[in-house]
Design a protein around this motif. Sequence first.
Motif, mmCIF file in Angstrom:
data_model
loop_
_atom_site.group_PDB
_atom_site.id
_atom_site.type_symbol
_atom_site.label_atom_id
_atom_site.label_comp_id
_atom_site.label_asym_id
_atom_site.label_seq_id
_atom_site.Cartn_x
_atom_site.Cartn_y
_atom_site.Cartn_z
ATOM 1 N N VAL A 58 -7.761 114.228 -5.453
ATOM 2 C CA VAL A 58 -7.913 115.241 -6.502
ATOM 3 C C VAL A 58 -7.792 114.581 -7.871
ATOM 4 N N PRO A 59 -8.388 115.179 -8.906
ATOM 5 C CA PRO A 59 -8.365 114.562 -10.238
ATOM 6 C C PRO A 59 -7.037 114.739 -10.956
ATOM 7 N N LEU A 60 -6.657 113.724 -11.723
ATOM 8 C CA LEU A 60 -5.546 113.819 -12.669
ATOM 9 C C LEU A 60 -6.158 113.680 -14.052
ATOM 10 N N ARG A 61 -6.084 114.720 -14.852
ATOM 11 C CA ARG A 61 -6.786 114.733 -16.135
ATOM 12 C C ARG A 61 -5.854 114.555 -17.330
ATOM 13 N N GLY A 62 -4.551 114.530 -17.082
ATOM 14 C CA GLY A 62 -3.610 114.424 -18.179
ATOM 15 C C GLY A 62 -3.344 115.783 -18.800
ATOM 16 N N ASN A 63 -2.239 115.878 -19.516
ATOM 17 C CA ASN A 63 -1.890 117.104 -20.230
ATOM 18 C C ASN A 63 -0.949 116.740 -21.368
ATOM 19 N N GLU A 64 -0.186 117.690 -21.852
ATOM 20 C CA GLU A 64 0.697 117.412 -22.984
ATOM 21 C C GLU A 64 1.847 116.465 -22.627
ATOM 22 N N ASN A 65 2.054 116.211 -21.338
ATOM 23 C CA ASN A 65 3.184 115.384 -20.906
ATOM 24 C C ASN A 65 2.790 114.007 -20.380
ATOM 25 N N TYR A 66 1.540 113.803 -20.010
ATOM 26 C CA TYR A 66 1.108 112.497 -19.512
ATOM 27 C C TYR A 66 -0.352 112.246 -19.847
ATOM 28 N N VAL A 67 -0.703 110.957 -19.926
ATOM 29 C CA VAL A 67 -2.087 110.556 -20.179
ATOM 30 C C VAL A 67 -2.458 109.447 -19.210
ATOM 31 N N LEU A 68 -3.757 109.280 -18.991
ATOM 32 C CA LEU A 68 -4.269 108.174 -18.194
ATOM 33 C C LEU A 68 -4.720 107.068 -19.144
ATOM 34 N N ASP A 69 -4.236 105.872 -18.906
ATOM 35 C CA ASP A 69 -4.642 104.733 -19.708
ATOM 36 C C ASP A 69 -6.120 104.428 -19.461
ATOM 37 N N ASP A 70 -6.754 103.776 -20.431
ATOM 38 C CA ASP A 70 -8.172 103.440 -20.309
ATOM 39 C C ASP A 70 -8.461 102.533 -19.121
ATOM 40 N N GLU A 71 -7.447 101.783 -18.654
ATOM 41 C CA GLU A 71 -7.672 100.857 -17.554
ATOM 42 C C GLU A 71 -7.695 101.549 -16.188
ATOM 43 N N VAL A 72 -7.422 102.844 -16.133
ATOM 44 C CA VAL A 72 -7.480 103.574 -14.862
ATOM 45 C C VAL A 72 -8.944 103.727 -14.458
ATOM 46 N N SER A 73 -9.340 103.057 -13.381
ATOM 47 C CA SER A 73 -10.740 103.072 -12.946
ATOM 48 C C SER A 73 -11.116 104.385 -12.293
ATOM 49 N N PHE A 74 -10.213 104.931 -11.503
ATOM 50 C CA PHE A 74 -10.481 106.164 -10.768
ATOM 51 C C PHE A 74 -9.309 107.113 -10.983
ATOM 52 N N VAL A 101 2.697 107.410 -19.373
ATOM 53 C CA VAL A 101 1.365 106.781 -19.342
ATOM 54 C C VAL A 101 1.089 106.250 -17.934
ATOM 55 N N VAL A 102 0.041 106.782 -17.304
ATOM 56 C CA VAL A 102 -0.392 106.340 -15.976
ATOM 57 C C VAL A 102 -1.368 105.192 -16.152
ATOM 58 N N THR A 103 -1.112 104.071 -15.482
ATOM 59 C CA THR A 103 -1.968 102.892 -15.629
ATOM 60 C C THR A 103 -2.808 102.603 -14.394
ATOM 61 N N SER A 104 -2.505 103.236 -13.275
ATOM 62 C CA SER A 104 -3.331 103.039 -12.080
ATOM 63 C C SER A 104 -3.081 104.161 -11.089
ATOM 64 N N LEU A 105 -4.142 104.552 -10.380
ATOM 65 C CA LEU A 105 -4.045 105.548 -9.308
ATOM 66 C C LEU A 105 -4.761 104.985 -8.085
ATOM 67 N N THR A 106 -5.742 105.724 -7.552
ATOM 68 C CA THR A 106 -6.507 105.194 -6.424
ATOM 69 C C THR A 106 -7.303 103.973 -6.880
ATOM 70 N N ARG A 107 -7.214 102.910 -6.100
ATOM 71 C CA ARG A 107 -7.914 101.664 -6.425
ATOM 72 C C ARG A 107 -8.477 101.118 -5.123
#
Length: 254
Positions: A58-74, A101-107
């Motif tokens: 499922v997608p993680l799109r970020g919100n007011e409490n967390y963001v996905l770093d640009d290096e997150v491929s998926f 800040v999330v820097t990696s998820l599914t890889r």
Amino acid sequence: MPVLPLVAIGFSGPVSGQSLRGGLASMQEQHQRAIDYDYTFTRDSDHVRRFVDLGLLVPLRGNENYVLDDEVSFGYAREEVRTFVERLSRQYRGACGEILVVTSLTRPKDRQPRNSSRLSVHPTGMAVDLRRSNHRPCRAWLEDVLLHLEGQGTVQATYERYPPHYHIAVYTHEYARYVERVETERRLAADSGPVVADEGPLPSVVRYEVRSGDSLWTIAQAYGTTVDQLQSANKLRGTRIYAGQTLEVPVGSR
């Protein structure tokens, strides 16, 4: 294990004997857990997209409490991982004022970095990497909560230095049961007053061990309080504090 500078009043799980050092045994445990769950280790981008189409990721799109770093491929993960990130980030921001800040998820396997372990569970979607904060109290809070969750048997967390981040394998089945339990406890306790039952308790007061370079102002900023409140809670006449001193910090009192 080094003494953590933050001890949250009310933590129910023992953390003695635990650490965030990781190692081969930790990786083997995570890998075996993925096998026990019958999770597939995705091979490439097409494989990931197929799992997304099937609703297994499922997608993680970020919100007011967390963001996905640009290096997150998926920007996808198992549903329980999304729940983990959303709950943790909400409480993290409430405790220290920073956005997670999330820097990696599914890889998938063909996108693993050269230094990754062949046992990595990132291809299954059950892992998330979080950037390490430059703010010492925020690091202390997050590490305390991760140790608490390890004690509950819901995650396996490792601090990795290159680059500095926390690798967290979410034990999805156990974590789902944990969330169900704490939400049930929240509902049952609702009649007796407000209750916080997220990844770790967010108490109204925490004990913080002062480190070199800390000041009342920086501690107050980290925990959403004021210098006056810190002085009052600890009966301080001035602003001088010293490394090793333990302070009671009223969280979010400003």
